[in-house]
Design a protein around this motif. Structure first.
Motif, PDB file in Angstrom:
ATOM      1  N   GLN A 197       0.821  -1.208   0.000  1.00  0.00           N
ATOM      2  CA  GLN A 197       0.000   0.000   0.000  1.00  0.00           C
ATOM      3  C   GLN A 197       0.859   1.265   0.000  1.00  0.00           C
ATOM      4  O   GLN A 197       2.032   1.247   0.362  1.00  0.00           O
ATOM      5  CB  GLN A 197      -0.931  -0.030   1.212  1.00  0.00           C
ATOM      6  CG  GLN A 197      -1.883  -1.221   1.119  1.00  0.00           C
ATOM      7  CD  GLN A 197      -2.988  -1.185   2.127  1.00  0.00           C
ATOM      8  OE1 GLN A 197      -3.541  -0.120   2.403  1.00  0.00           O
ATOM      9  NE2 GLN A 197      -3.334  -2.345   2.671  1.00  0.00           N
ATOM     10  N   ASP A 198       0.243   2.357  -0.413  1.00  0.00           N
ATOM     11  CA  ASP A 198       0.897   3.666  -0.425  1.00  0.00           C
ATOM     12  C   ASP A 198       0.559   4.362   0.889  1.00  0.00           C
ATOM     13  O   ASP A 198      -0.474   5.019   1.003  1.00  0.00           O
ATOM     14  CB  ASP A 198       0.410   4.479  -1.629  1.00  0.00           C
ATOM     15  CG  ASP A 198       1.087   5.829  -1.727  1.00  0.00           C
ATOM     16  OD1 ASP A 198       2.172   6.003  -1.124  1.00  0.00           O
ATOM     17  OD2 ASP A 198       0.531   6.716  -2.395  1.00  0.00           O
ATOM     18  N   LEU A 199       1.424   4.176   1.886  1.00  0.00           N
ATOM     19  CA  LEU A 199       1.161   4.664   3.231  1.00  0.00           C
ATOM     20  C   LEU A 199       2.401   5.375   3.782  1.00  0.00           C
ATOM     21  O   LEU A 199       3.515   5.147   3.310  1.00  0.00           O
ATOM     22  CB  LEU A 199       0.800   3.492   4.157  1.00  0.00           C
ATOM     23  CG  LEU A 199      -0.443   2.695   3.786  1.00  0.00           C
ATOM     24  CD1 LEU A 199      -0.530   1.436   4.640  1.00  0.00           C
ATOM     25  CD2 LEU A 199      -1.690   3.544   3.975  1.00  0.00           C
ATOM     26  N   PRO A 200       2.215   6.179   4.822  1.00  0.00           N
ATOM     27  CA  PRO A 200       3.368   6.810   5.482  1.00  0.00           C
ATOM     28  C   PRO A 200       4.039   5.797   6.425  1.00  0.00           C
ATOM     29  O   PRO A 200       3.855   5.825   7.640  1.00  0.00           O
ATOM     30  CB  PRO A 200       2.732   7.982   6.242  1.00  0.00           C
ATOM     31  CG  PRO A 200       1.340   7.507   6.545  1.00  0.00           C
ATOM     32  CD  PRO A 200       0.940   6.640   5.379  1.00  0.00           C
ATOM     33  N   PHE A 201       4.806   4.896   5.855  1.00  0.00           N
ATOM     34  CA  PHE A 201       5.359   3.777   6.622  1.00  0.00           C
ATOM     35  C   PHE A 201       6.258   4.213   7.775  1.00  0.00           C
ATOM     36  O   PHE A 201       6.444   3.450   8.720  1.00  0.00           O
ATOM     37  CB  PHE A 201       6.098   2.806   5.697  1.00  0.00           C
ATOM     38  CG  PHE A 201       5.159   1.977   4.870  1.00  0.00           C
ATOM     39  CD1 PHE A 201       4.393   0.974   5.451  1.00  0.00           C
ATOM     40  CD2 PHE A 201       5.023   2.204   3.513  1.00  0.00           C
ATOM     41  CE1 PHE A 201       3.507   0.213   4.701  1.00  0.00           C
ATOM     42  CE2 PHE A 201       4.139   1.445   2.754  1.00  0.00           C
ATOM     43  CZ  PHE A 201       3.385   0.452   3.348  1.00  0.00           C
ATOM     44  N   HIS A 202       6.794   5.432   7.730  1.00  0.00           N
ATOM     45  CA  HIS A 202       7.641   5.909   8.819  1.00  0.00           C
ATOM     46  C   HIS A 202       6.875   6.032  10.135  1.00  0.00           C
ATOM     47  O   HIS A 202       7.476   6.092  11.189  1.00  0.00           O
ATOM     48  CB  HIS A 202       8.278   7.257   8.455  1.00  0.00           C
ATOM     49  CG  HIS A 202       7.292   8.362   8.315  1.00  0.00           C
ATOM     50  ND1 HIS A 202       6.513   8.529   7.180  1.00  0.00           N
ATOM     51  CD2 HIS A 202       6.930   9.336   9.182  1.00  0.00           C
ATOM     52  CE1 HIS A 202       5.724   9.569   7.355  1.00  0.00           C
ATOM     53  NE2 HIS A 202       5.963  10.087   8.557  1.00  0.00           N
ATOM     54  N   LYS A 203       5.546   6.045  10.075  1.00  0.00           N
ATOM     55  CA  LYS A 203       4.746   6.129  11.292  1.00  0.00           C
ATOM     56  C   LYS A 203       3.879   4.889  11.505  1.00  0.00           C
ATOM     57  O   LYS A 203       2.922   4.913  12.256  1.00  0.00           O
ATOM     58  CB  LYS A 203       3.903   7.402  11.314  1.00  0.00           C
ATOM     59  CG  LYS A 203       2.894   7.533  10.203  1.00  0.00           C
ATOM     60  CD  LYS A 203       1.850   8.634  10.381  1.00  0.00           C
ATOM     61  CE  LYS A 203       2.329   9.949  10.834  1.00  0.00           C
ATOM     62  NZ  LYS A 203       1.261  10.964  10.999  1.00  0.00           N
ATOM     63  N   ILE A 204       4.258   3.771  10.864  1.00  0.00           N
ATOM     64  CA  ILE A 204       3.478   2.533  10.972  1.00  0.00           C
ATOM     65  C   ILE A 204       4.317   1.435  11.611  1.00  0.00           C
ATOM     66  O   ILE A 204       5.499   1.291  11.329  1.00  0.00           O
ATOM     67  CB  ILE A 204       2.989   2.067   9.586  1.00  0.00           C
ATOM     68  CG1 ILE A 204       1.988   3.078   9.023  1.00  0.00           C
ATOM     69  CG2 ILE A 204       2.348   0.681   9.669  1.00  0.00           C
ATOM     70  CD1 ILE A 204       1.521   2.765   7.625  1.00  0.00           C
ATOM     71  N   GLY A 205       3.660   0.667  12.458  1.00  0.00           N
ATOM     72  CA  GLY A 205       4.273  -0.511  13.043  1.00  0.00           C
ATOM     73  C   GLY A 205       3.412  -1.735  12.799  1.00  0.00           C
ATOM     74  O   GLY A 205       2.184  -1.635  12.736  1.00  0.00           O
ATOM     75  N   ILE A 206       4.062  -2.858  12.632  1.00  0.00           N
ATOM     76  CA  ILE A 206       3.335  -4.127  12.527  1.00  0.00           C
ATOM     77  C   ILE A 206       3.177  -4.656  13.944  1.00  0.00           C
ATOM     78  O   ILE A 206       4.153  -4.980  14.614  1.00  0.00           O
ATOM     79  CB  ILE A 206       4.072  -5.139  11.636  1.00  0.00           C
ATOM     80  CG1 ILE A 206       4.171  -4.601  10.210  1.00  0.00           C
ATOM     81  CG2 ILE A 206       3.360  -6.498  11.658  1.00  0.00           C
ATOM     82  CD1 ILE A 206       4.962  -5.467   9.266  1.00  0.00           C
ATOM     83  N   ALA A 207       1.935  -4.715  14.396  1.00  0.00           N
ATOM     84  CA  ALA A 207       1.642  -5.110  15.772  1.00  0.00           C
ATOM     85  C   ALA A 207       1.725  -6.622  15.957  1.00  0.00           C
ATOM     86  O   ALA A 207       1.415  -7.386  15.047  1.00  0.00           O
ATOM     87  CB  ALA A 207       0.247  -4.622  16.153  1.00  0.00           C
ATOM     88  N   HIS A 208       2.134  -7.002  17.145  1.00  0.00           N
ATOM     89  CA  HIS A 208       2.219  -8.396  17.605  1.00  0.00           C
ATOM     90  C   HIS A 208       2.356  -9.419  16.473  1.00  0.00           C
ATOM     91  O   HIS A 208       1.476 -10.199  16.168  1.00  0.00           O
ATOM     92  CB  HIS A 208       1.084  -8.756  18.551  1.00  0.00           C
ATOM     93  CG  HIS A 208      -0.245  -8.140  18.262  1.00  0.00           C
ATOM     94  ND1 HIS A 208      -1.049  -8.542  17.240  1.00  0.00           N
ATOM     95  CD2 HIS A 208      -0.903  -7.142  18.886  1.00  0.00           C
ATOM     96  CE1 HIS A 208      -2.158  -7.837  17.245  1.00  0.00           C
ATOM     97  NE2 HIS A 208      -2.089  -6.974  18.230  1.00  0.00           N
TER      98      HIS A 208
END
Length: 175
Positions: free
Chosen positions: A77-88
């Motif tokens: 996806q086209d997302l702001p990955f710098h502010k995303i975490g993959i949870a658990h």
């Protein structure tokens, strides 16, 4: 809730956990990302009907394939990955209520897929969560449950700590 407390060595962020549905559609619009400092997205919520179809999770192998597809879907996806975490990343909701099948599912995820996905995650700058739930294992389960984290580290992923508490009183048991 704002402003959040700050420490010399620890940064606290205001965020939200959202889900992906079975088509990898996010639970909030991309525009909403502006409202949060951090957005965590679990790819492992396979216990809900809205996140996965029954026919996609009737065997360990299918659940392992679903884990891979959901990671691919998020990373595409086209997302702001710098502010995303993959949870658990390895939580028991992969196969809720059946620890042996859960472990077999994690063990069934192809190492090559993990390397490919975590290399992309590192390149995008997405974080990988470490939380107390990820670290509850018996000695004989250690290699299976830590393998995804080790591969993520090898590929250059960054990590963050999350409590995954659902009620304030649960903070008392988090170290």
């Amino acid at each position: 809730s704002l402003p959040l407390p700050q420490g010399e060595k620890t940064r606290f962020l205001f965020g939200v956990e959202i889900d992906l549905d079975k088509n990898c559609t996010l639970g909030i619009s991309p525009k909403m990302f502006e409202q949060f400092s951090f957005v965590i997205i679990p790819t492992t919520h396979l216990h809900m009907d809205c996140t996965s179809a029954p026919e996609d999770k009737d065997t360990n192998e299918k659940r392992a394939q679903l884990w891979v597809r959901r990671m691919e879907g998020l990373l595409a996806q086209d997302l702001p990955f710098h502010k995303i975490g993959i949870a658990h990343l390895t939580c028991g909701l992969i196969w809720k209520g059946d620890r042996p099948k859960y472990l077999e599912t994690i063990d069934s995820i192809p190492v090559e897929d993990m390397h490919r996905l975590f290399a992309k995650a590192a390149k995008l700058g997405i974080g990988i969560e470490i939380n107390p739930g990820n670290m509850k294992y018996a000695e004989e389960e250690k290699d299976i449950l830590l393998r995804p984290f080790r591969i993520a580290k090898e590929e250059g992923c960054k990590f963050y700590c999350g409590s995954d508490v659902h009620h304030p009183e649960n903070f008392a048991t988090v170290r």
